[in-house]
Design an enzyme around this catalytic site. Structure first.
Site, mmCIF file in Angstrom:
data_model
loop_
_atom_site.group_PDB
_atom_site.id
_atom_site.type_symbol
_atom_site.label_atom_id
_atom_site.label_comp_id
_atom_site.label_asym_id
_atom_site.label_seq_id
_atom_site.Cartn_x
_atom_site.Cartn_y
_atom_site.Cartn_z
ATOM 1 N N ASP A 4 4.136 -5.766 0.489
ATOM 2 C CA ASP A 4 4.698 -4.350 0.227
ATOM 3 C C ASP A 4 3.845 -3.405 0.431
ATOM 4 O O ASP A 4 2.951 -3.497 0.622
ATOM 5 C CB ASP A 4 4.985 -4.366 -1.517
ATOM 6 C CG ASP A 4 6.081 -5.256 -1.999
ATOM 7 O OD1 ASP A 4 6.781 -5.776 -1.029
ATOM 8 O OD2 ASP A 4 6.097 -5.526 -3.171
ATOM 9 N N ASP A 18 7.330 -7.279 -6.581
ATOM 10 C CA ASP A 18 7.234 -6.818 -8.151
ATOM 11 C C ASP A 18 8.572 -6.744 -8.860
ATOM 12 O O ASP A 18 8.719 -7.082 -9.891
ATOM 13 C CB ASP A 18 6.796 -5.538 -7.844
ATOM 14 C CG ASP A 18 7.262 -4.740 -6.701
ATOM 15 O OD1 ASP A 18 8.326 -4.518 -6.576
ATOM 16 O OD2 ASP A 18 6.584 -3.551 -6.470
ATOM 17 N N ASP A 48 12.767 -9.894 -6.121
ATOM 18 C CA ASP A 48 11.798 -10.679 -5.253
ATOM 19 C C ASP A 48 11.554 -11.853 -5.685
ATOM 20 O O ASP A 48 11.084 -12.716 -4.840
ATOM 21 C CB ASP A 48 10.486 -9.646 -5.344
ATOM 22 C CG ASP A 48 10.897 -8.388 -4.676
ATOM 23 O OD1 ASP A 48 11.645 -7.930 -3.831
ATOM 24 O OD2 ASP A 48 9.885 -7.360 -5.056
HETATM 25 P P1 ATP Z 1 7.574 -1.192 -1.368
HETATM 26 O O1 ATP Z 1 6.967 -0.416 0.038
HETATM 27 O O2 ATP Z 1 6.283 -1.680 -2.194
HETATM 28 O O3 ATP Z 1 8.578 -2.225 -0.872
HETATM 29 P P2 ATP Z 1 9.071 1.098 -1.776
HETATM 30 O O4 ATP Z 1 8.709 2.091 -2.825
HETATM 31 O O5 ATP Z 1 9.077 1.454 -0.341
HETATM 32 O O6 ATP Z 1 8.485 -0.142 -2.161
HETATM 33 P P3 ATP Z 1 11.349 1.183 -3.096
HETATM 34 O O7 ATP Z 1 10.861 1.413 -4.373
HETATM 35 O O8 ATP Z 1 12.576 0.160 -3.161
HETATM 36 O O9 ATP Z 1 10.470 0.585 -2.051
HETATM 37 O O10 ATP Z 1 12.114 2.440 -2.698
HETATM 38 C C1 ATP Z 1 12.743 2.503 -1.391
HETATM 39 C C2 ATP Z 1 13.330 3.893 -1.208
HETATM 40 O O11 ATP Z 1 14.068 4.374 -2.239
HETATM 41 C C3 ATP Z 1 12.150 5.088 -0.989
HETATM 42 O O12 ATP Z 1 11.952 4.940 0.250
HETATM 43 C C4 ATP Z 1 12.690 6.412 -1.481
HETATM 44 O O13 ATP Z 1 13.485 6.759 -0.253
HETATM 45 C C5 ATP Z 1 13.875 5.686 -2.467
HETATM 46 N N1 ATP Z 1 13.265 5.743 -3.909
HETATM 47 C C6 ATP Z 1 12.254 5.439 -4.357
HETATM 48 N N2 ATP Z 1 12.034 5.678 -5.639
HETATM 49 C C7 ATP Z 1 13.093 6.382 -6.011
HETATM 50 C C8 ATP Z 1 13.365 7.040 -7.096
HETATM 51 N N3 ATP Z 1 12.913 6.937 -8.381
HETATM 52 N N4 ATP Z 1 14.466 7.607 -7.211
HETATM 53 C C9 ATP Z 1 15.523 7.747 -6.050
HETATM 54 N N5 ATP Z 1 15.108 7.239 -5.035
HETATM 55 C C10 ATP Z 1 13.834 6.629 -4.739
#
Ligand code: ATP
Length: 916
Positions: free
Chosen positions: A334, A649, A653
């Protein structure tokens, strides 16, 4: 407070939630700290009794449950039949000493695993005195108000107070595989366990949704406490390696039995030995050949390794993973929080007509927002005001602390936006939240329905810009009014920010009906006014950059799998050295090198499994993925012969982690469901820890190989001495069976343990991974074991016949032979310190203190053997003089040098044969 009232809720599923809460003496605001602590004293900790350890006599007996020991015991029995009581006693002593060593080592292994079990305690979110805090689940008491979300393990038996789309996997309790849906309404008093939909039971897993409940039972009073003790969290010590070794042990045992029979026949019929003589020799041979220390050695090496890994933030949940770790060829990681620091700060804001930059660092809500280099207060910029308001209201994080120590409570992405709200001077607290659709990495957005001061109701939506864009029809103008949306403009902005490596989130709003009170995904389909986008930095972890370089050197590929935008993902992947693809002129693979190796979740979905397999190896970055894509990526890579470690996480997953050769869960931000599916849990969520664990896996595997390489020639040499003596019809054996036992005993309590905890050989991470199906012992090691066995046997026989030829008495000649054997093994131990590299260097004397301790103990034991009169009676030994010591030492050095020559030759053959 009357504590007895707290246990008067015999059928809480049948009573209304509020009544249960009241009968438990609880309130919506939770218990006070003092009350909780008083209840903890009276109810005890919320824990199940650990499984009762097996009684000591059973554990002792289990130590004898090994074919190799059976052969030993059969030998003792034969000795008793022929009335050779000294030998009988010594053989029994060896078996007992071996059992004791086994017990002690098992105890240490058990201790190591127990310590790890302790580290995996679960945390619970509990309301105490009106504030949500996180406590160790063991500290929950009846009456506590607890909240849960998807992926959590239910920490105690709860009566639900609220439930939103709540589904719970109760298979641990009821065996029912389908998750059951939970509500707050009471059910019939007679409802079976599986039908008590107003309850959540300790040990079950939240599959979806969120909920809040009051604790009605803890520890042994819970439903799971009634039916079982501790759920075993770390599996037993059985690993493929241990199983392979057990099979190997049986093979050795049968070979020994067969050779003993052949030897007896030849001695008896060809050389006319007496029955007693030949039985004695046969037993000596059998005892010499048995590597009885082998199983314990593997156990202790693994256990020490697991302990060492835990110290370095990687907790092993399944021992076979240690072996798999050593052969990992691809790590899929990730991005957020593992490769990056997960310390998010909003840097840029783009609206329909303006570009704002945000100053300040970390979570401190201090910093100016500028436009074209000049401060741009939100009060004078309606578009900025609208955006700040949307992201502050549609937000679950809070900024807490004071100057110099600002922290956030909640997710870092949300924290960054909350800080942005503060910097813009917007107070989200003036809005009343009516309903919400929580963030989900599948949908990648979050929405709230909120009512402002003036009674106006809005739906605020924030999330991945592509998801928000498709739901918008208008956009916010600089003066705050709405106009038709210019999609191309936004796509340019998103791409620009992404290429700067910023995580981009979009915000939108829509007026809601005055009477609206609920919100669902269906309400979020369309009709939004797109306000703008925010670019957030999340700096890479510097140690992860180093670890990626190390992984590449070690022949391990690293792939980034992220929910983020492809531009953002690629920019960070480049910065971290995960990919060089896409750089102008990079690489030498022609057109391919110019192609950024990024695959998005949508592209992946459009591919068949075959198509995915064809590209999986070369794609470095998977962007905009959802958890269910991970399992396809793992399968595709595995199909191509890769050994895959995959991180995760979220609750979704778990399947990918189970499928991976090494499933890695995040200890800090991972859900319980993910941790339980994982082989390895990172207590620091850091990529660098995975790389170190791979290194540990390699070290442990190589130590096991070294130990075997050391142990087998020890037995081979001894048994050859007796075999050859009988086959040539020698009337006097160079080693008496009791002497063989002595040397076995002396070395097994000393030398054979020296390699188990040894440090990594230099250069371990400069080699490619060991092949997935590479045997534990390859042909080259087989040759080395054979050659060294012959060398040790030759040296031992030489010293015996040399002394015998010079007219020394039998006891002295045999004592010299035993001393030679002991010293040869000591010398050979140094040769085994390096698996393939030459030990003819001063380095061999450095870095392993245990070797010197065990060598010193061996010498002391050997001195006792030579000089103590009672040892002479027991083992038929005798005092030898300095030139006999000298001869033994000289022969040991010769064996060491020849073993090294053999190592160099087999290495060369291995290199020219291309084997590794
Ligand atoms: P990883 O890189 O570990 O997969 P990530 O943070 O990139 O985790 P997600 O957490 O699934 O993956 O987030 C995916 C997308 O969702 C992010 O790129 C962002 O645009 C959006 N996002 C993340 N957190 C929020 C939130 N709290 N509210 C709204 N949109 C969010």
């Amino acid at each position: 407070m009357d504590l007895d009232r707290t246990i008067q809720t015999s059928e809480p599923w049948a009573a209304p939630a509020s009544a249960v809460l009241e009968s438990l003496g609880g309130t919506e605001h939770g218990l006070t700290a003092a009350e909780a602590s008083a209840r903890l004293d009276s109810h005890g900790r919320n824990m199940l009794a650990p499984p009762k350890p097996a009684p000591w006599w059973k554990r002792v007996l289990l130590q004898f449950k090994d074919v190799l020991i059976y052969v030993l015991l059969a030998s003792a029995l034969l000795k008793a039949i022929i009335g050779d009581w000294v030998d009988f006693a010594v053989i029994l002593a060896v078996a007992v000493i071996n059992a004791v060593i086994g017990l002690v080592q098992e105890g240490r292994a058990e201790q190591a695993l127990n310590a790890i079990r302790g580290m995996m305690s679960t945390q619970a979110h509990v309301m105490r005195a009106g504030v949500w805090i996180e406590v160790d689940a063991a500290e929950l008491v009846p009456g506590d108000v607890v909240r849960l979300r998807a992926g959590d393990r239910v920490p105690a038996d709860l009566r639900l107070l609220d439930a939103a789309n709540l589904q719970v996997d109760e298979s641990a309790l009821t065996g029912e595989a389908e998750p059951s849906t939970k509500f707050t309404e009471p059910v019939a008093p007679t409802a079976e366990l599986g039908d008590r939909s107003s309850m959540m039971f300790s040990g079950t897993l939240v599959a979806a949704g969120t909920g809040r409940g009051v604790v009605v039972a803890t520890g042994v009073n819970t439903e799971i406490g009634h039916i079982q003790t501790l759920v075993t969290e770390v599996e037993s010590v059985e690993t493929p390696l241990a199983i392979a070794l057990a099979r190997f042990g049986r093979l050795i045992a049968w070979t020994i039995v067969a050779m003993t029979l052949v030897m007896t026949a030849i001695g008896f019929f060809v050389h006319g030995f007496g029955l007693q003589e030949i039985v004695s020799a046969a037993i000596g041979f059998a005892v010499a050949a048995i590597p009885e220390g082998l199983p314990a050695l593997v156990t202790i090496t693994l256990a020490l390794g697991v302990q060492q890994m835990a110290r370095r933030h990687a907790i092993t949940r399944r021992l076979p993973a240690v072996e798999a770790l050593g052969s990992v060829t691809v790590i899929c990681s990730d991005k957020t929080g593992t490769l990056t620091k997960n310390e998010m700060t909003a840097r840029a804001v783009r609206t329909a007509a303006h570009e704002y930059e945000v100053e300040g660092t970390g979570y401190a809500p201090e910093g100016v927002i500028t436009r074209d280099g000049a401060p741009a207060p939100a009060s004078a910029n309606p578009d900025l005001q609208a955006l700040a308001e949307a992201v502050a209201v549609c937000n679950d994080a809070r900024v807490v602390g004071a100057a110099g120590d600002w922290r956030i409570v909640g997710a870092p992405t949300e924290g960054a936006l909350a800080v942005l709200g503060h910097k813009a001077g917007v107070d989200g607290g003036t809005w009343q939240r009516e309903a919400e659709v929580p963030f989900d990495s599948e949908t990648k957005y979050m929405a709230v329905l909120a009512r402002g001061d003036g009674g106006e109701a809005y739906v605020f939506l924030k999330g991945a810009p592509d998801r928000v864009l498709t739901r918008a029809t208008t956009q916010t103008q600089p003066d705050g009014s709405a106009a038709p949306i210019d999609v191309a403009h936004w796509q340019r902005q998103i791409s620009e920010l992404g290429q700067r490596g910023l995580r981009v989130l979009a915000a939108a709003r829509r007026r809601a009906d005055a009477g609206a009170a609920t919100l669902s995904h269906a309400d979020l389909e369309t009709g939004f006014e797109f306000i703008g986008v925010v670019g957030i930095v999340d700096p890479p972890r510097p140690e992860a950059i180093v670890a990626i370089a190390t992984s590449h050197r070690a022949g391990v590929a690293v792939k980034m799998i992220t929910g983020d935008h492809p531009d953002t993902a690629l920019s960070i992947a480049r910065e971290m050295g995960i990919t060089s693809g896409g750089d102008a002129g990079a690489g030498d693979a022609g057109a391919d090198a110019a192609e950024p190796r990024v695959l998005t979740g949508a592209e992946l979905e459009a591919m068949s499994d075959e198509q995915l397999r064809a590209v999986a190896g070369t794609v470095d970055v998977y962007a905009r993925t959802s958890p269910e894509h991970k399992i396809r990526i793992v399968s595709a890579l595995q199909h191509e012969g890769e050994v895959v470690a995959m991180t995760g996480d979220g609750v979704n997953d778990a399947p990918a982690l189970t499928q991976a050769d090494v499933g890695v869960a995040m200890g800090l931000k991972g859900t319980e469901a993910t941790k339980e599916a994982a082989d390895l849990v990172l207590t620091d969520d850091n990529f660098a820890t995975i790389e170190r664990a791979v290194e540990e896996g390699r070290r442990i595997y190589s130590n096991i190989r070294k130990s075997i390489l050391f142990l087998l020639p020890t037995n081979g040499g001894q048994s050859l001495v007796i075999l050859i003596a009988v086959l040539i019809g020698a009337t006097q054996l160079p080693l008496e069976p009791v002497q063989v036992l002595w040397i076995n005993m002396a070395t097994s309590v000393t030398l054979s343990l020296a390699l188990a905890g040894a440090g990594a050989e230099p250069g371990l991470m400069d080699q490619p991974p060991r092949g997935k199906d590479a045997p534990l012992l390859d042909a080259r090691m087989g040759v080395r074991i054979g050659v060294v066995s012959l060398l040790v046997a030759a040296a031992t026989m030489f010293s015996f016949y040399f002394e015998d030829g010079h007219g020394e008495n039998l006891a002295q000649s045999q004592t010299t032979a035993v001393t030679t054997l002991a010293l040869c093994q000591l010398a050979y131990l140094f040769s085994c310190r390096f698996l393939d590299r030459s030990s003819l260097s001063l380095e061999v004397f450095r870095g392993n203190r245990v070797i010197y301790i065990s060598a010193a103990v061996l010498i002391v034991l050997q001195l006792a053997f030579v000089y103590l009169p009672f040892m002479h009676d027991w083992f038929g030994s005798d005092v030898i003089d300095w030139h006999q010591w000298g001869l033994s030492a000289l022969l040991a050095i010769v064996v060491f040098v020849l073993a090294e020559v053999n190592k160099a030759l087999t290495r060369r053959i291995g290199e020219s044969g291309g084997a590794r």
